[in-house]
Design a protein around this motif. Structure first.
Motif, PDB file in Angstrom:
ATOM      1  N   ASN A   8      68.687  -3.022  -6.315  1.00  0.00           N
ATOM      2  CA  ASN A   8      67.498  -3.887  -6.379  1.00  0.00           C
ATOM      3  C   ASN A   8      67.346  -4.541  -7.754  1.00  0.00           C
ATOM      4  O   ASN A   8      66.237  -4.817  -8.205  1.00  0.00           O
ATOM      5  CB  ASN A   8      66.223  -3.113  -6.021  1.00  0.00           C
ATOM      6  CG  ASN A   8      65.120  -4.044  -5.532  1.00  0.00           C
ATOM      7  OD1 ASN A   8      65.393  -5.081  -4.926  1.00  0.00           O
ATOM      8  ND2 ASN A   8      63.876  -3.683  -5.782  1.00  0.00           N
ATOM      9  N   LYS A   9      68.475  -4.790  -8.387  1.00  0.00           N
ATOM     10  CA  LYS A   9      68.488  -5.480  -9.663  1.00  0.00           C
ATOM     11  C   LYS A   9      69.350  -6.729  -9.559  1.00  0.00           C
ATOM     12  O   LYS A   9      69.963  -6.992  -8.541  1.00  0.00           O
ATOM     13  CB  LYS A   9      69.004  -4.565 -10.772  1.00  0.00           C
ATOM     14  CG  LYS A   9      68.099  -3.382 -11.075  1.00  0.00           C
ATOM     15  CD  LYS A   9      68.622  -2.566 -12.240  1.00  0.00           C
ATOM     16  CE  LYS A   9      67.683  -1.403 -12.555  1.00  0.00           C
ATOM     17  NZ  LYS A   9      68.185  -0.589 -13.703  1.00  0.00           N
ATOM     18  N   GLY A  10      69.387  -7.487 -10.637  1.00  0.00           N
ATOM     19  CA  GLY A  10      70.144  -8.723 -10.629  1.00  0.00           C
ATOM     20  C   GLY A  10      69.323  -9.863 -10.065  1.00  0.00           C
ATOM     21  O   GLY A  10      68.188  -9.675  -9.606  1.00  0.00           O
ATOM     22  N   PRO A  11      69.866 -11.077 -10.071  1.00  0.00           N
ATOM     23  CA  PRO A  11      69.118 -12.238  -9.584  1.00  0.00           C
ATOM     24  C   PRO A  11      68.855 -12.177  -8.084  1.00  0.00           C
ATOM     25  O   PRO A  11      69.526 -11.453  -7.344  1.00  0.00           O
ATOM     26  CB  PRO A  11      70.042 -13.415  -9.932  1.00  0.00           C
ATOM     27  CG  PRO A  11      71.404 -12.811 -10.032  1.00  0.00           C
ATOM     28  CD  PRO A  11      71.207 -11.432 -10.567  1.00  0.00           C
ATOM     29  N   HIS A  12      67.863 -12.944  -7.656  1.00  0.00           N
ATOM     30  CA  HIS A  12      67.576 -13.084  -6.228  1.00  0.00           C
ATOM     31  C   HIS A  12      68.434 -14.205  -5.651  1.00  0.00           C
ATOM     32  O   HIS A  12      68.534 -15.282  -6.245  1.00  0.00           O
ATOM     33  CB  HIS A  12      66.097 -13.426  -6.002  1.00  0.00           C
ATOM     34  CG  HIS A  12      65.160 -12.320  -6.330  1.00  0.00           C
ATOM     35  ND1 HIS A  12      64.651 -12.123  -7.599  1.00  0.00           N
ATOM     36  CD2 HIS A  12      64.641 -11.335  -5.558  1.00  0.00           C
ATOM     37  CE1 HIS A  12      63.837 -11.075  -7.596  1.00  0.00           C
ATOM     38  NE2 HIS A  12      63.822 -10.586  -6.369  1.00  0.00           N
ATOM     39  N   HIS A  13      69.024 -13.955  -4.493  1.00  0.00           N
ATOM     40  CA  HIS A  13      69.779 -14.973  -3.781  1.00  0.00           C
ATOM     41  C   HIS A  13      69.128 -15.215  -2.422  1.00  0.00           C
ATOM     42  O   HIS A  13      68.364 -14.372  -1.933  1.00  0.00           O
ATOM     43  CB  HIS A  13      71.235 -14.550  -3.605  1.00  0.00           C
ATOM     44  CG  HIS A  13      71.982 -14.447  -4.908  1.00  0.00           C
ATOM     45  ND1 HIS A  13      73.048 -13.596  -5.094  1.00  0.00           N
ATOM     46  CD2 HIS A  13      71.801 -15.087  -6.092  1.00  0.00           C
ATOM     47  CE1 HIS A  13      73.502 -13.723  -6.328  1.00  0.00           C
ATOM     48  NE2 HIS A  13      72.757 -14.613  -6.951  1.00  0.00           N
ATOM     49  N   THR A  14      69.427 -16.355  -1.843  1.00  0.00           N
ATOM     50  CA  THR A  14      68.823 -16.754  -0.577  1.00  0.00           C
ATOM     51  C   THR A  14      69.867 -16.800   0.529  1.00  0.00           C
ATOM     52  O   THR A  14      70.994 -17.257   0.305  1.00  0.00           O
ATOM     53  CB  THR A  14      68.173 -18.149  -0.719  1.00  0.00           C
ATOM     54  OG1 THR A  14      67.132 -18.095  -1.693  1.00  0.00           O
ATOM     55  CG2 THR A  14      67.590 -18.622   0.613  1.00  0.00           C
ATOM     56  N   ILE A  15      69.496 -16.304   1.706  1.00  0.00           N
ATOM     57  CA  ILE A  15      70.348 -16.437   2.885  1.00  0.00           C
ATOM     58  C   ILE A  15      69.511 -17.038   4.013  1.00  0.00           C
ATOM     59  O   ILE A  15      68.443 -16.527   4.347  1.00  0.00           O
ATOM     60  CB  ILE A  15      70.926 -15.089   3.355  1.00  0.00           C
ATOM     61  CG1 ILE A  15      71.736 -14.427   2.233  1.00  0.00           C
ATOM     62  CG2 ILE A  15      71.820 -15.296   4.576  1.00  0.00           C
ATOM     63  CD1 ILE A  15      72.247 -13.041   2.597  1.00  0.00           C
ATOM     64  N   TRP A  16      69.999 -18.135   4.572  1.00  0.00           N
ATOM     65  CA  TRP A  16      69.375 -18.715   5.769  1.00  0.00           C
ATOM     66  C   TRP A  16      70.084 -18.192   7.001  1.00  0.00           C
ATOM     67  O   TRP A  16      71.322 -18.185   7.067  1.00  0.00           O
ATOM     68  CB  TRP A  16      69.508 -20.240   5.764  1.00  0.00           C
ATOM     69  CG  TRP A  16      68.637 -20.957   4.796  1.00  0.00           C
ATOM     70  CD1 TRP A  16      67.339 -21.357   4.981  1.00  0.00           C
ATOM     71  CD2 TRP A  16      69.001 -21.402   3.476  1.00  0.00           C
ATOM     72  NE1 TRP A  16      66.886 -22.011   3.862  1.00  0.00           N
ATOM     73  CE2 TRP A  16      67.870 -22.053   2.918  1.00  0.00           C
ATOM     74  CE3 TRP A  16      70.156 -21.318   2.706  1.00  0.00           C
ATOM     75  CZ2 TRP A  16      67.881 -22.615   1.647  1.00  0.00           C
ATOM     76  CZ3 TRP A  16      70.168 -21.861   1.441  1.00  0.00           C
ATOM     77  CH2 TRP A  16      69.051 -22.499   0.924  1.00  0.00           C
ATOM     78  N   PHE A  17      69.333 -17.769   7.987  1.00  0.00           N
ATOM     79  CA  PHE A  17      69.853 -17.409   9.303  1.00  0.00           C
ATOM     80  C   PHE A  17      69.275 -18.405  10.300  1.00  0.00           C
ATOM     81  O   PHE A  17      68.056 -18.453  10.489  1.00  0.00           O
ATOM     82  CB  PHE A  17      69.452 -15.982   9.691  1.00  0.00           C
ATOM     83  CG  PHE A  17      70.010 -14.946   8.756  1.00  0.00           C
ATOM     84  CD1 PHE A  17      71.309 -14.476   8.905  1.00  0.00           C
ATOM     85  CD2 PHE A  17      69.240 -14.433   7.731  1.00  0.00           C
ATOM     86  CE1 PHE A  17      71.821 -13.522   8.042  1.00  0.00           C
ATOM     87  CE2 PHE A  17      69.745 -13.466   6.855  1.00  0.00           C
ATOM     88  CZ  PHE A  17      71.034 -13.013   7.019  1.00  0.00           C
TER      89      PHE A  17
END
Length: 227
Positions: free
Chosen positions: A213-222
């Motif tokens: 739960n660390k590091g940058p946030h990334h986005t995934i579209w479904f």
């Protein structure tokens, strides 16, 4: 501080230069001066595959992945793949596959020899077109990890993947109930709108780059084809 060592370089067709770097036990693929991917932040790419296959519930799914990279998405897809399923990866940079069999061989495990998978040197858009045109069967899932997102184009020509026409082609390459899953380094509300305008059922997830739960946030579209 550990030094960074350049191992190899490769030219993206119609794009910039990739550089494979070692940093202690870690490896990084650089795009120019930017880190494109690395072994310390692979979780969101693995989740791209895992979450897609969890949502599918399709027996013997036929999966297409755009981009091999360091193989994180591909390996995760094989790990979650139901019996009878298959995974095809489209990669345009030959050196990426040479790295997978050479300095990055410790990351591939046995995935490159897995009979359920196939890696082809091709533009993913061409494989999508083959499915739309009926040259090959349609897919149950199309996973895109070829860029840093709709606004983070790595290779000239990939812009078309995120246009209304590109989205429609991917939708038409799917079986009913199939999913398009797209990884991005950042959110993009306009792109979400384009997916919905294509008649797809859209869910947007934010995933951390690291499993702790660390590091940058990334986005995934479904985006699911419902008709």
């Amino acid at each position: 501080m550990l030094p960074r060592e350049e191992i190899a370089t490769a030219k993206i067709p119609g794009g910039d230069t990739l550089t494979l770097i070692s940093h202690g036990r870690d490896h990084i693929i650089m795009l120019g001066r930017d880190e494109l991917m690395g072994t310390r932040m692979q979780y969101s790419e693995e989740q791209l595959a895992r979450l897609t296959l969890e949502r599918l519930g399709t027996p013997k799914p036929r999966v297409l992945i755009g981009g091999y990279g360091m193989g994180f998405t591909y390996r995760a897809a094989l790990e979650k793949l139901p019996e009878g399923g298959s995974v095809t990866v489209a990669e345009v940079v030959p050196e990426i596959l040479e790295w997978a069999e050479g300095p990055l061989a410790h990351l591939t495990a046995e995935s490159l020899k897995d009979p359920r998978g196939e890696i082809v040197l091709a533009d993913v858009a061409a494989l999508v077109d083959d499915a739309v045109d009926g040259t090959t069967p349609r897919y149950d899932a199309i996973l895109m990890d070829v860029d840093n997102g709709p606004d983070g184009i790595v290779r000239d020509g990939n812009e078309r993947l995120y246009t209304r026409t590109g989205i429609a082609r991917m939708r038409d390459a799917l079986n009913i109930g199939g999913l398009i899953a797209i990884w991005s380094a950042a959110p993009d509300h306009k792109f979400t709108g384009r997916l919905k305008d294509a008649g797809l059922k859209v869910d947007v997830r934010t995933v951390r780059a690291r499993p702790n739960n660390k590091g940058p946030h990334h986005t995934i579209w479904f985006a699911q084809r419902v008709r």
